[in-house]
Design an enzyme around this catalytic site. Structure first.
Site, PDB file in Angstrom:
ATOM      1  CB  SER A 261      30.820  43.257  60.422  1.00  0.00           C
ATOM      2  OG  SER A 261      30.478  42.141  61.185  1.00  0.00           O
TER       3      SER A 261
ATOM      4  CG  ASP B 206      35.762  36.914  58.253  1.00  0.00           C
ATOM      5  OD1 ASP B 206      35.507  36.331  59.328  1.00  0.00           O
ATOM      6  OD2 ASP B 206      34.956  37.671  57.681  1.00  0.00           O
TER       7      ASP B 206
ATOM      8  CG  HIS C  29      34.759  39.934  60.571  1.00  0.00           C
ATOM      9  ND1 HIS C  29      33.973  39.357  59.589  1.00  0.00           N
ATOM     10  CD2 HIS C  29      33.947  40.771  61.249  1.00  0.00           C
ATOM     11  CE1 HIS C  29      32.734  39.819  59.680  1.00  0.00           C
ATOM     12  NE2 HIS C  29      32.697  40.688  60.682  1.00  0.00           N
TER      13      HIS C  29
END
Length: 461
Positions: A181, A385, A438
């Site tokens: 991330s 995602d 994600h």
């Protein structure tokens, strides 16, 4: 890209003051955890590494789990969760560590823990570190002054060298940095700083081999891929997509408020996605009950909302697990078992994102440098995602302009397509995890473990 002068200066200061910085660190073996039945069947150590000039100035908390295979020979990985400011306990408990929370109705008692069969610690030693300061159980006297991209880079670098001084038996293990991330921004800079320090002889020498990044923020251009991705996934109509392209001309980040047609189309786009979980578009949409108007519940602000409202999320929501983690980590028996220092953290929050200074706007050129130095890399994306679409990741990898060694192909698990992969001449591997979000291993643990264990063993996916 030339080495960052801030980075080089920091290395020189660290080299000159290393002897002064050798603060006494603490480390403790954890054999039992509240909520887990019986002794832990894996080797867990928690502790602090001091980075400041006084023993209580800058204290980094970590969880270290030895490989369940061959800890003396298996690689060593430092794991940094995104945010910025999300505890790497998130990685441990929700993605790739050896235990997870048992999903059962919350009755006010301590949440229970169960084993995760697909733990990456079956093939790798992993240090889950709480950085930047203010994250998890790490603490500092002057917290605000320690929270920025470059501080995070420098602190992580100092941490791993000090940790290895305290754990010299791991100096010869191959070393990797793992991140996901937002940490796709500081992660490559950390790898470069470690590499630069190795080159000037900073001790202890780190046996750096490469890095891996999951759904990584990289260039800051990711927002421009949200609309094409949403169109490709059938979330908006052909007509709206064509109108957005025509009126916004492909730029969806910095919008001129006078461009009324573009603003109108973007508002319509937002309305279409109101009921979509952007972190995993196949998952349930869970409403932010503490807000007057519904919006997607972004994970990094979850704990602040729960702090004020203490509303238990629906058990069917992914965020229910985050709620359990917050209850568990704030229990006194848990803190005692983890050897958390009393009085240092009033309330544990899974993510603390306030007061962070964003200084590195793109990590692309760090990838260029690291590729030139021959480091291995695995870049993986859950293909559902919407926050960091795999298409945006493919775009910056393509811009590196490296030759393709093995072109796009499916990779398999149990005879089924688990995702797609491509390998490049700069020792970079790109992989998608089919049907994941994600944080790919969180949603597809079997596929995540297969991908990681093959790559870390230098086998084809």
């Amino acid at each position: 890209m030339s080495s960052n002068p801030c980075c080089n200066l920091h290395i020189q200061l660290f080299l000159g003051l290393a002897a002064l910085f050798l603060q006494i660190s603490s480390q403790s073996k954890v054999e039992f955890l509240p909520g887990f039945q019986g002794p832990l069947p894996f080797d867990l150590e928690t502790g602090y590494v001091g980075l400041g000039e006084t023993d209580d100035d800058l204290q980094v908390f970590y969880y270290f789990i030895k490989s369940e295979n061959n800890p003396q020979k298996d690689p060593l990985m430092l794991w940094l969760t995104g945010g910025p400011g999300c505890s790497s306990f998130s990685g441990l408990a929700f993605q790739n560590g050896p235990f997870k929370f048992k999903i059962e109705e919350y009755n006010g008692s301590l949440p229970n823990l169960v084993l995760r069969p697909q733990s990456w610690t079956k093939v790798c030693n992993i240090i889950f570190v709480d950085l930047p300061f203010g994250t998890g159980f790490s603490y500092a006297k002057n917290l605000t002054a320690q929270r920025s991209d470059w501080k995070l880079v420098h602190h992580t670098h100092e941490f791993i060298r000090k940790w290895l001084i305290d754990h010299p038996e791991f100096l010869s293990n191959e070393f990797y940095v793992g991140a996901d991330s937002y940490s796709g921004i500081p992660g490559p800079a950390i790898v470069q700083e470690i590499s630069n320090a190795n080159e000037i002889g900073l001790q202890p020498l780190i046996n750096l081999k490469g890095y891996l990044l999951g759904n990584p923020l990289t260039t800051g251009e990711e927002d421009n891929y949200h609309i094409p991705y949403a169109h490709g996934m059938g979330l908006i109509s052909d007509e709206l997509y064509a109108s957005l392209q025509r009126n916004c001309k492909g730029e969806y980040r910095s919008i001129d408020s006078r461009n009324e047609l573009c603003v109108r189309d973007l508002n319509y786009f937002d309305e279409c996605l109101l009921g979509i979980n952007k972190f995993f578009i196949l998952d349930r949409y869970c409403e932010d009950v503490s807000s007057k108007k519904p919006e997607a519940l972004w994970r990094r602000s979850l704990t602040q909302r729960l702090k004020s409202s203490f509303v238990v999320p629906d058990i069917k929501c992914q965020i229910f697990g985050f709620f359990l983690a917050t209850q568990w980590a704030n229990d006194e028996s848990v803190r005692k078992a983890l050897h958390v220092r009393q009085g240092t953290i009033e309330r544990w929050e899974r993510c603390y994102t306030a007061d962070f200074v964003f200084q590195i706007h793109s990590s692309f050129e760090f990838h260029v440098n690291l590729s030139a130095k021959g480091y291995r890399s695995l870049i993986y994306s859950g293909d559902h995602d919407l926050v960091v679409p795999f298409t945006s990741t493919q775009a910056w990898i393509r811009a590196l302009n490296y030759s393709i060694i093995q072109d796009w192909r499916p990779w398999l698990l149990d005879g089924q397509v688990a995702g797609y992969t491509r390998t490049y001449s700069n020792q970079m591997t790109f992989a998608t995890v089919k049907g994941s979000g994600h944080t790919a291993p969180e949603y597809k643990p079997d596929e995540g473990f297969a991908m990681f264990s093959r790559w870390i063993a230098r086998e084809p996916l």
